[in-house]
Design an enzyme around this catalytic site. Structure first.
Site, PDB file in Angstrom:
ATOM      1  N   ASN A  58       0.583  -1.090   0.031  1.00 29.61           N
ATOM      2  CA  ASN A  58      -0.418  -0.155  -0.146  1.00 29.61           C
ATOM      3  C   ASN A  58       0.736   0.673   0.257  1.00 29.61           C
ATOM      4  O   ASN A  58       1.784   1.395   0.665  1.00 29.61           O
ATOM      5  CB  ASN A  58      -0.638   0.210   0.769  1.00 29.61           C
ATOM      6  CG  ASN A  58      -1.996  -1.205   1.670  1.00 29.61           C
ATOM      7  OD1 ASN A  58      -2.309  -1.023   0.948  1.00 29.61           O
ATOM      8  ND2 ASN A  58      -2.442  -1.389   2.818  1.00 29.61           N
ATOM      9  N   MET A  59       0.576   2.592  -0.609  1.00 33.51           N
ATOM     10  CA  MET A  59       0.805   3.848   0.176  1.00 33.51           C
ATOM     11  C   MET A  59       0.483   4.066   1.274  1.00 33.51           C
ATOM     12  O   MET A  59      -0.682   4.172   1.344  1.00 33.51           O
ATOM     13  CB  MET A  59       0.721   4.887  -1.674  1.00 33.51           C
ATOM     14  CG  MET A  59       1.585   5.967  -1.192  1.00 33.51           C
ATOM     15  SD  MET A  59       3.177   5.625  -1.138  1.00 33.51           S
ATOM     16  CE  MET A  59       4.057   5.324  -2.657  1.00 33.51           C
TER      17      MET A  59
ATOM     18  N   LYS B 176       1.179  -4.586   4.423  1.00 35.09           N
ATOM     19  CA  LYS B 176       1.787  -4.983   6.120  1.00 35.09           C
ATOM     20  C   LYS B 176       2.977  -6.276   5.554  1.00 35.09           C
ATOM     21  O   LYS B 176       3.528  -6.776   5.898  1.00 35.09           O
ATOM     22  CB  LYS B 176       0.564  -6.552   6.462  1.00 35.09           C
ATOM     23  CG  LYS B 176       0.055  -5.346   7.705  1.00 35.09           C
ATOM     24  CD  LYS B 176      -1.672  -5.709   7.934  1.00 35.09           C
ATOM     25  CE  LYS B 176      -2.401  -4.645   8.442  1.00 35.09           C
ATOM     26  NZ  LYS B 176      -2.102  -4.269   9.678  1.00 35.09           N
TER      27      LYS B 176
ATOM     28  N   ALA C 274       4.428  -5.810   2.470  1.00 37.13           N
ATOM     29  CA  ALA C 274       5.438  -4.957   1.537  1.00 37.13           C
ATOM     30  C   ALA C 274       6.178  -4.757   3.424  1.00 37.13           C
ATOM     31  O   ALA C 274       7.979  -4.537   3.269  1.00 37.13           O
ATOM     32  CB  ALA C 274       5.035  -3.946   0.851  1.00 37.13           C
TER      33      ALA C 274
ATOM     34  N   ASP D 175       4.169  -5.465  11.802  1.00 35.13           N
ATOM     35  CA  ASP D 175       5.414  -5.824  10.874  1.00 35.13           C
ATOM     36  C   ASP D 175       6.189  -5.713  11.426  1.00 35.13           C
ATOM     37  O   ASP D 175       6.893  -7.297  10.885  1.00 35.13           O
ATOM     38  CB  ASP D 175       4.741  -4.911   9.961  1.00 35.13           C
ATOM     39  CG  ASP D 175       3.290  -4.580   9.561  1.00 35.13           C
ATOM     40  OD1 ASP D 175       2.627  -6.068   9.274  1.00 35.13           O
ATOM     41  OD2 ASP D 175       3.123  -3.404   9.214  1.00 35.13           O
TER      42      ASP D 175
HETATM   43  O1  RIB Z   1       0.406  -2.315   9.488  1.00 36.14           O
HETATM   44  C1  RIB Z   1       1.108  -1.507   8.755  1.00 36.14           C
HETATM   45  C2  RIB Z   1      -0.012  -1.519   7.709  1.00 36.14           C
HETATM   46  O2  RIB Z   1      -1.154  -1.466   7.223  1.00 36.14           O
HETATM   47  C3  RIB Z   1       0.403   0.282   7.212  1.00 36.14           C
HETATM   48  O3  RIB Z   1       1.591   0.740   6.486  1.00 36.14           O
HETATM   49  C4  RIB Z   1      -0.788   0.071   6.214  1.00 36.14           C
HETATM   50  O4  RIB Z   1      -0.531   0.466   4.962  1.00 36.14           O
HETATM   51  C5  RIB Z   1      -1.648  -0.531   6.687  1.00 36.14           C
HETATM   52  O5  RIB Z   1      -1.332  -1.739   5.893  1.00 36.14           O
END
Ligand code: RIB
Length: 308
Positions: free
Chosen positions: A15-16, A44, A46, A256
């Site tokens: 995601n951006m 999550k 990436a 993450d």
């Molecule tokens: O876990 C954090 C991530 O959750 C963020 O970077 C956002 O993109 C969401 O996916």
């Protein structure tokens, strides 16, 4: 590939992140003045891929972006960190996933619009079966379709690989999936939603972790934010590991960092308790910087904090 390094395949989202820092969250119908805005690579999947690469694992991500500028930037961020991107597809006429991240008073509120992440299909996983078969650990989250997570798990288990599932964001999960999982890593909310047991105190936490193992996963690790983490030993004993006292700048991506570090340490052959302590050091460092991916620490940084 560096053969001496553990190898982790991350199947998940990109995601951006559109991050807005604000003194507080607006109430319904209100407009307020924010402090700063940032466009930062996230998702999550990436985030976990980059965190694992900074911990010096060989990492490949399987996932999808749109054919737009954000998609290119997200792939560049993976490449810049040494993540293999041959399994990240750019899907025509679809937008890259977006996360709206509101940062207020040391915490975050996130809304995700899936975009291309919804196109991460079981077929894409089948195409990269040999990459899964060559990995030590497969790391999954739930910002991609559930049937894709299922197929990745089936393939991984067929090849005798360890599967770590970070069940975030919270979702209903089929028992067929849970039965194949080696390690599941819910936070309090996800644990409560997977077990139907509220998780407000230690007793409930232990009961919920034990109940979750009855649904299939071999091991449960519950993440507890700044309070650390808890896990069940092979004999079903609960163990608690305290969090570290750090100056919190941004908690986005802390989970993450934790999951990536847990997966890398397990891929290196360490036992679960050791992996949990290593993961707590990694996530503690991650929250001291702004942004999910920019905040992921290096192996050296984590090792300087980690006492075996
Ligand atoms: O876990 C954090 C991530 O959750 C963020 O970077 C956002 O993109 C969401 O996916």
């Amino acid at each position: 590939m560096n053969v001496n390094r553990p190898s982790v395949t991350v199947v998940g989202s990109l995601n951006m992140d559109i991050v807005v820092e604000s003194p507080r969250a607006p109430v319904k119908g209100e407009t307020i003045q924010g402090l700063r805005a940032h466009f930062l690579p996230g998702g999550k999947g990436a985030n976990q891929a980059i965190a694992a690469a900074r911990l010096e694992a060989n990492v490949r991500q399987i996932g999808c972006v749109g054919d737009d500028r954000f998609g290119e930037q997200l792939i560049d961020a993976l490449r810049d960190n040494g993540v293999h991107t041959d399994a990240v597809r750019s899907v025509q006429e679809v937008s890259t996933g977006i996360a709206s991240v509101l940062l207020t008073e040391g915490d975050n509120r996130i809304i995700v619009v899936s975009g291309a992440n919804a196109m991460c299909s079981p077929d894409l996983i089948r195409e990269f079966e040999s990459a899964v078969a060559d990995s030590d650990v497969i790391l999954l989250q739930l910002e991609i379709p559930i049937e894709t997570a299922m197929e990745a798990t089936r393939i991984a288990k067929r090849h005798g690989k360890t599967v770590v599932l970070n069940p975030a964001p919270a979702a209903e999960l089929p028992d067929e999936l849970l039965r194949m999982i080696d390690v599941i890593t819910p936070n309090r909310t996800e644990l409560a939603s997977l077990t139907g047991i509220p998780v407000d105190d230690k007793k409930q936490l232990e009961a919920a972790m034990r109940k979750l193992t009855t649904r299939g996963p071999k091991r449960v690790v519950a993440t507890l934010g700044g309070a650390g983490a808890a896990y069940l030993t092979e004999g079903q004993e609960a163990r608690f590991v305290s969090g570290l006292d750090v100056e919190v700048v941004d908690t986005t991506g802390a989970g993450d960092a934790f999951n990536a570090a847990l997966a890398v340490r397990m891929a290196e052959g360490f036992e679960l308790g050791d992996a949990v302590r290593f993961a707590i050091c990694t996530s503690a460092l991650a929250v001291t910087k702004l942004g999910a991916q920019p905040g992921m620490p290096s192996r050296n940084e984590v090792e300087s904090l980690f006492v075996m």
